[in-house]
Every structure is written in structure tokens, then in C-alpha cells.
Motif scaffolding. Structure first.
Motif, PDB file in Angstrom:
ATOM      1  N   ILE A  55      64.598  45.958  76.398  1.00  0.00           N
ATOM      2  CA  ILE A  55      65.536  46.372  75.361  1.00  0.00           C
ATOM      3  C   ILE A  55      66.393  45.177  74.962  1.00  0.00           C
ATOM      4  O   ILE A  55      66.816  44.381  75.807  1.00  0.00           O
ATOM      5  CB  ILE A  55      66.403  47.562  75.817  1.00  0.00           C
ATOM      6  CG1 ILE A  55      67.248  48.077  74.646  1.00  0.00           C
ATOM      7  CG2 ILE A  55      67.274  47.220  77.030  1.00  0.00           C
ATOM      8  CD1 ILE A  55      67.828  49.453  74.843  1.00  0.00           C
ATOM      9  N   ARG A  83      69.791  44.244  72.925  1.00  0.00           N
ATOM     10  CA  ARG A  83      71.035  44.794  72.397  1.00  0.00           C
ATOM     11  C   ARG A  83      71.894  43.665  71.836  1.00  0.00           C
ATOM     12  O   ARG A  83      71.920  42.560  72.378  1.00  0.00           O
ATOM     13  CB  ARG A  83      71.833  45.513  73.496  1.00  0.00           C
ATOM     14  CG  ARG A  83      71.083  46.586  74.262  1.00  0.00           C
ATOM     15  CD  ARG A  83      71.982  47.177  75.317  1.00  0.00           C
ATOM     16  NE  ARG A  83      71.367  48.251  76.090  1.00  0.00           N
ATOM     17  CZ  ARG A  83      70.939  48.125  77.344  1.00  0.00           C
ATOM     18  NH1 ARG A  83      71.052  46.947  77.960  1.00  0.00           N
ATOM     19  NH2 ARG A  83      70.403  49.151  77.986  1.00  0.00           N
ATOM     20  N   GLU A 109      67.685  49.598  85.604  1.00  0.00           N
ATOM     21  CA  GLU A 109      67.939  48.568  84.601  1.00  0.00           C
ATOM     22  C   GLU A 109      68.077  47.217  85.280  1.00  0.00           C
ATOM     23  O   GLU A 109      68.852  47.049  86.226  1.00  0.00           O
ATOM     24  CB  GLU A 109      69.205  48.881  83.795  1.00  0.00           C
ATOM     25  CG  GLU A 109      69.494  47.868  82.694  1.00  0.00           C
ATOM     26  CD  GLU A 109      70.695  48.255  81.857  1.00  0.00           C
ATOM     27  OE1 GLU A 109      70.852  47.713  80.748  1.00  0.00           O
ATOM     28  OE2 GLU A 109      71.498  49.109  82.310  1.00  0.00           O
ATOM     29  N   SER A 142      69.476  48.546  68.327  1.00  0.00           N
ATOM     30  CA  SER A 142      68.795  48.008  69.499  1.00  0.00           C
ATOM     31  C   SER A 142      67.286  48.048  69.281  1.00  0.00           C
ATOM     32  O   SER A 142      66.772  48.903  68.561  1.00  0.00           O
ATOM     33  CB  SER A 142      69.166  48.800  70.755  1.00  0.00           C
ATOM     34  OG  SER A 142      70.539  48.681  71.040  1.00  0.00           O
ATOM     35  N   GLU A 143      66.583  47.108  69.916  1.00  0.00           N
ATOM     36  CA  GLU A 143      65.129  47.054  69.816  1.00  0.00           C
ATOM     37  C   GLU A 143      64.513  47.303  71.187  1.00  0.00           C
ATOM     38  O   GLU A 143      65.068  46.889  72.200  1.00  0.00           O
ATOM     39  CB  GLU A 143      64.663  45.674  69.336  1.00  0.00           C
ATOM     40  CG  GLU A 143      65.073  45.296  67.942  1.00  0.00           C
ATOM     41  CD  GLU A 143      64.526  43.923  67.576  1.00  0.00           C
ATOM     42  OE1 GLU A 143      63.635  43.853  66.722  1.00  0.00           O
ATOM     43  OE2 GLU A 143      64.983  42.923  68.171  1.00  0.00           O
ATOM     44  N   VAL A 144      63.351  47.951  71.207  1.00  0.00           N
ATOM     45  CA  VAL A 144      62.637  48.175  72.466  1.00  0.00           C
ATOM     46  C   VAL A 144      61.208  47.672  72.329  1.00  0.00           C
ATOM     47  O   VAL A 144      60.616  47.695  71.245  1.00  0.00           O
ATOM     48  CB  VAL A 144      62.648  49.663  72.875  1.00  0.00           C
ATOM     49  CG1 VAL A 144      64.050  50.095  73.267  1.00  0.00           C
ATOM     50  CG2 VAL A 144      62.097  50.547  71.761  1.00  0.00           C
ATOM     51  N   ALA A 188      66.236  54.881  75.125  1.00  0.00           N
ATOM     52  CA  ALA A 188      64.862  54.369  75.088  1.00  0.00           C
ATOM     53  C   ALA A 188      63.912  55.437  75.623  1.00  0.00           C
ATOM     54  O   ALA A 188      64.250  56.203  76.529  1.00  0.00           O
ATOM     55  CB  ALA A 188      64.763  53.092  75.912  1.00  0.00           C
ATOM     56  N   GLU A 202      72.462  54.099  73.485  1.00  0.00           N
ATOM     57  CA  GLU A 202      72.061  52.857  72.841  1.00  0.00           C
ATOM     58  C   GLU A 202      72.515  52.851  71.382  1.00  0.00           C
ATOM     59  O   GLU A 202      72.612  53.890  70.741  1.00  0.00           O
ATOM     60  CB  GLU A 202      70.538  52.685  72.913  1.00  0.00           C
ATOM     61  CG  GLU A 202      69.960  52.747  74.303  1.00  0.00           C
ATOM     62  CD  GLU A 202      70.394  51.586  75.186  1.00  0.00           C
ATOM     63  OE1 GLU A 202      70.958  50.599  74.650  1.00  0.00           O
ATOM     64  OE2 GLU A 202      70.174  51.660  76.411  1.00  0.00           O
ATOM     65  N   LEU A 247      63.194  54.157  70.290  1.00  0.00           N
ATOM     66  CA  LEU A 247      64.487  54.788  70.520  1.00  0.00           C
ATOM     67  C   LEU A 247      64.377  56.238  70.084  1.00  0.00           C
ATOM     68  O   LEU A 247      63.925  56.529  68.976  1.00  0.00           O
ATOM     69  CB  LEU A 247      65.596  54.095  69.732  1.00  0.00           C
ATOM     70  CG  LEU A 247      66.111  52.746  70.251  1.00  0.00           C
ATOM     71  CD1 LEU A 247      67.251  52.266  69.362  1.00  0.00           C
ATOM     72  CD2 LEU A 247      66.569  52.835  71.699  1.00  0.00           C
TER      73      LEU A 247
END
Length: 351
Positions: A65, A67, A91, A53-55, A28, A49, A19
């Protein structure tokens, strides 16, 4: 001020993701690492974001991603796309997972198979491994493990064997989970009442990096998957305190003692070590080092990502110094695929 978040590198070293952005305007960002020079591609959407959040980068260049929306955990794939008005972000929604309050859901490290991605949902009495990509119907559970699990280390290149640190009745032991059969088997059993966690593994050589309190206090140690030799706790690693291994050199088949290991030292510097060495080489971390992450090449060069106001996307390489002591002779695993079996008790003389 630019926000620094976790930086994750794909298992094959082709891509990375994090991020990026300033303040609340987070987005991202994908790094391409396979070319002659690293370069970053931002993947912003209309809505910024959240910081939690994780990517996760996939080997095909897309970025997963994760969320959190209330108690629902949603997953999507982001990718760059050319549009008439210029570059934009595509997306693809993958669905989500509903969990009760207090259940922690997080992405597992990139799967060595490349395109698959998994998440861990940990409750007090049971933990579920979810496959979040690859199924048209959305995320699906692939294994349920009694106990509360943490960690997450891949044991093979096929992405079938996953090691987790499971807490049962106040004791934490690493277990191996076969995601094809959902079977669970012991992995680390150094002593009956010790906490034995797996921090890192190399599928090529079978090298395991372990933290255990079997020697009396929590210490870093190493062993070999499938070996009859006990776990070792070198004094040079004990002097590194709460150091954490973050990268191990691949490609050293049947030679775990020659694998380079990179450690993030408590002071923020970098430690370089081999099991055959009797010392840890200490080096200053590069300015702007991202997330305590890095990638070893099979040739023994450590590549570290960094970002500064002058260089927004950079990689610096470090060579593992040559250690004076000769390599020790160790028992190596058989040339078949590593099989998770309990490691024998460590010698505790002088405890």
C-alpha cells in the motif's frame, strides 16, 4: 454505496487487490485468483485508508500500500494474520520517499518477477524509479531518467526492462530503462516529431500496443519488439476511438499475430481483437466490472473481475471468437530475450 477503485492483478494472475469499503471507511482487499473460485480477504486497519492510496498485490500474497502523508509517500505491506480474537491484518512498514511539492509519485504495474515493487516519481525535468520492496534499508532509487515520464510497461519476465513514456521538449517517446544498469535507450521512434506511447506489451511474443499520432491523428497501432517491420495502424482499431488495451494473451511465443488483446471501449464495453484479425469483436461488459481490468489465460480465455451487491467477489470468463480471415504471415522476433530497439518508421502514405 460501495466505493469502486482501481483493481490491480498480479503479473502471474495469482492475486489481485483494490480499495474496498463504503464512504470514508476504506480498506485494502486482497483477492485470491489461483484457486477454483475467486475469494476476497479484507485487510482493514484501525485507521481507514484515504481514497488516493494505491494498492498492489505481490505474488506471495501480501499487498503493498502506498499512502501520501503531506509531501511524504509511505509504503507498507499488508497481510492477513490469525489472532486469538479472530482474523486481523498485519502491517510491515517499509519506509517512505520525500519529494518536493508538485512531484507525482505512483506505483508502477506489478513486476513480472513477482515479489518486487517499484514506484515512479515524476518531476518536470527528471524522473526517478524507486524500488520500494526487497531492501532492508527501505525504498531506494534505481534509475534517474532525464525528462518527465509517465506510463510504465514491463518488457521482460525478469523485471529488468521497463518502458516509460518520456516527454522531452514537448515530444513524448517511449524509452526502455534497464533497471540493473540504469541505462536508457530509445524504444519507439516512428517519426521524428510524433508522440509515440507504449500502452501494453507481451514479453512472450514481443507484441507491443502503441498509441501514436504519426498517421496524422492519435491512433492505436501494434508492432513487435526487435522486429524490422514497421508499426501497423489497422482501420478496425481506428474505429474504436479512445479505446485502451488492458490485457494481452500470454504464452504465444514467436506468434504475436495470434495474441488476443482486450480493449476497454469508450462506451464501457469490451473489445476483443488479434493482430491477425480485421475486426474488433464487441461484447457487453459484465455488471459490476472492476476498474477496466482483466487477465488472459494462455488458452485464450479472458477473465474479468466484478463485484455486485449479490456477488462481492466474482470472475467471469469470455472466449475470443474465431475470426474468418486466415492468419497473416509476419516476421517474428528471434527466440532470444527481446531487446529494446527503435521500431522503423511507419508508412505514412496518404497522410
Amino acid at each position: 454505496m460501495t466505493t469502486t477503485t482501481a483493481f490491480t492483478i498480479a503479473a502471474d494472475g495469482s492475486y489481485a487487490a483494490r480499495l474496498a469499503g463504503e464512504g470514508d471507511a476504506l480498506y485494502a482487499e486482497r483477492w485470491t485468483l489461483a484457486g477454483p473460485e475467486a475469494y476476497a480477504v479484507p485487510l482493514p486497519l484501525a485507521q481507514p485508508e484515504e481514497a488516493d492510496s494505491e494498492v498492489l498485490p505481490l505474488a506471495d500474497g501480501r499487498v503493498l500500500i502506498h499512502r501520501r502523508v503531506a509531501e511524504r509517500h509511505a509504503f507498507a505491506l499488508l497481510y492477513p494474520t490469525g489472532a486469538e480474537t479472530g482474523p486481523s491484518t498485519g502491517e510491515l512498514q517499509l519506509g517512505g520517499v520525500e519529494v518536493r511539492e508538485g512531484v507525482r509519485v505512483r506505483l508502477l504495474p506489478p513486476c513480472p518477477a513477482g515479489t518486487g515493487a517499484f514506484a515512479l516519481a515524476a518531476e518536470d525535468t527528471v524522473t526517478t524509479v524507486w524500488q520500494v520492496t526487497g531492501d532492508p534499508s527501505g525504498p531506494r532509487p534505481v534509475a534517474r531518467i532525464p525528462g518527465r515520464c509517465s506510463g510504465g510497461v514491463w518488457l521482460d519476465r525478469a523485471g529488468r526492462l521497463l518502458a516509460l513514456d518520456r516527454e522531452l521538449e514537448g515530444i513524448t517517446k517511449a524509452v526502455a530503462v534497464d533497471l540493473a544498469s540504469a541505462g536508457v535507450s530509445p524504444l519507439l521512434q516512428i517519426t521524428e516529431d510524433s508522440d509515440d506511447r507504449l500502452l501494453l506489451a507481451d514479453p512472450d511474443s514481443g507484441l507491443l500496443l502503441i498509441r501514436s499520432d504519426a498517421p496524422g491523428t492519435a491512433r492505436l497501432g501494434w508492432g513487435v519488439l526487435g522486429s524490422s517491420l514497421p508499426v501497423r495502424f489497422p482501420e478496425c482499431l481506428a474505429r474504436t476511438g479512445e479505446a485502451r488495451p488492458f490485457a494481452v494473451q500470454p504464452g504465444q511465443s514467436l506468434m504475436p499475430e495470434t495474441c488476443g488483446v482486450a480493449l476497454r471501449l469508450p462506451e464501457g464495453d469490451i473489445g476483443l481483437w488479434r493482430p491477425a484479425d480485421r475486426q474488433v469483436f464487441r461484447l457487453a461488459a459484465p455488471t459490476g466490472w472492476l476498474g477496466g481490468s482483466g487477465l488472459w489465460s494462455a488458452q485464450g480465455r479472458l477473465h474479468l473481475p466484478y463485484a455486485t451487491p449479490e456477488v462481492s467477489c466474482g470472475m467471469v470468463g469470455l472466449d475470443l471468437p474465431v475470426s474468418p480471415p486466415p492468419p497473416v504471415v509476419l516476421e517474428s522476433p528471434t527466440p532470444t530475450a527481446p531487446r529494446p530497439v527503435p521500431l522503423q518508421q511507419a508508412p505514412l502514405a496518404g497522410r
